[in-house]
Scaffold this motif. Sequence first.
Motif, short mmCIF file in Angstrom:
data_model
loop_
_atom_site.label_atom_id
_atom_site.label_comp_id
_atom_site.label_asym_id
_atom_site.label_seq_id
_atom_site.Cartn_x
_atom_site.Cartn_y
_atom_site.Cartn_z
N GLU A 81 -7.22 -0.91 4.99
CA GLU A 81 -8.04 -0.66 3.81
C GLU A 81 -7.15 -0.54 2.58
N SER B 232 -7.29 3.81 -2.13
CA SER B 232 -8.30 4.15 -3.14
C SER B 232 -7.65 4.85 -4.33
N ARG C 283 -7.00 8.47 -3.60
CA ARG C 283 -5.80 8.77 -2.82
C ARG C 283 -4.55 8.67 -3.68
N ARG D 200 0.83 -1.21 0.00
CA ARG D 200 0.00 0.00 0.00
C ARG D 200 0.87 1.26 0.00
#
Length: 197
Positions: free
Chosen positions: A99, A102, A105, A42
């Motif tokens: 999470e 996105s 982001r 991430r």
Amino acid sequence: MLDDSLLYLRLGFHHIADLAGYDHILFVAALTIPFTRRDWKRLAVLVTAFTVGHSITLALATLRLVQVPSALVEALIPATIVATAALSWRTGSPGHEHEPVSVGRYLMATAFGLIHGLGFSTYLRSLLGNEESLVLPLLAFNVGLEVGQLLILAIVVGIGALLVPRVLSRRVWVITLVSATGGLALLLLSQRLTALG
């Protein structure tokens, strides 16, 4: 030629890692704070997005294809840090830790990279002077920036790994660092907006 490339690589590294110009350090820290070693995929997405953005404007502005008043860029940079710190606060809150990143982001990190690239280019242009070819200095400087950025990232994640959860809870770690980076960025933003006015 190699000596010149190494010189610009070192200059790129020192520019992002320079404590006197701590705004870029604050941005990378704010981006990194809520992530752990397990979240490397991430974090890699966000760092890549930022890198893409600042590489584009670093090249365009250094080649004088894009020109933005440096005072405006200097005011926008702390604004990106404040926004990133606010998002990091949410990412580090309970229930949001893992999470997926996105698309929004990712695009935000790219857009903020565009702004930071304009800031880097002001410094690089002042160094280049009358260089005949800008390609190698530009590439070497950008690589130096990336090495410095990865070092900052590694330091923040490494300190977090040492302290969480042995000394601090993850939540306290995120809140403390996000508050510090966001607060410093707000102070910097206030100073730079005053200079603009």
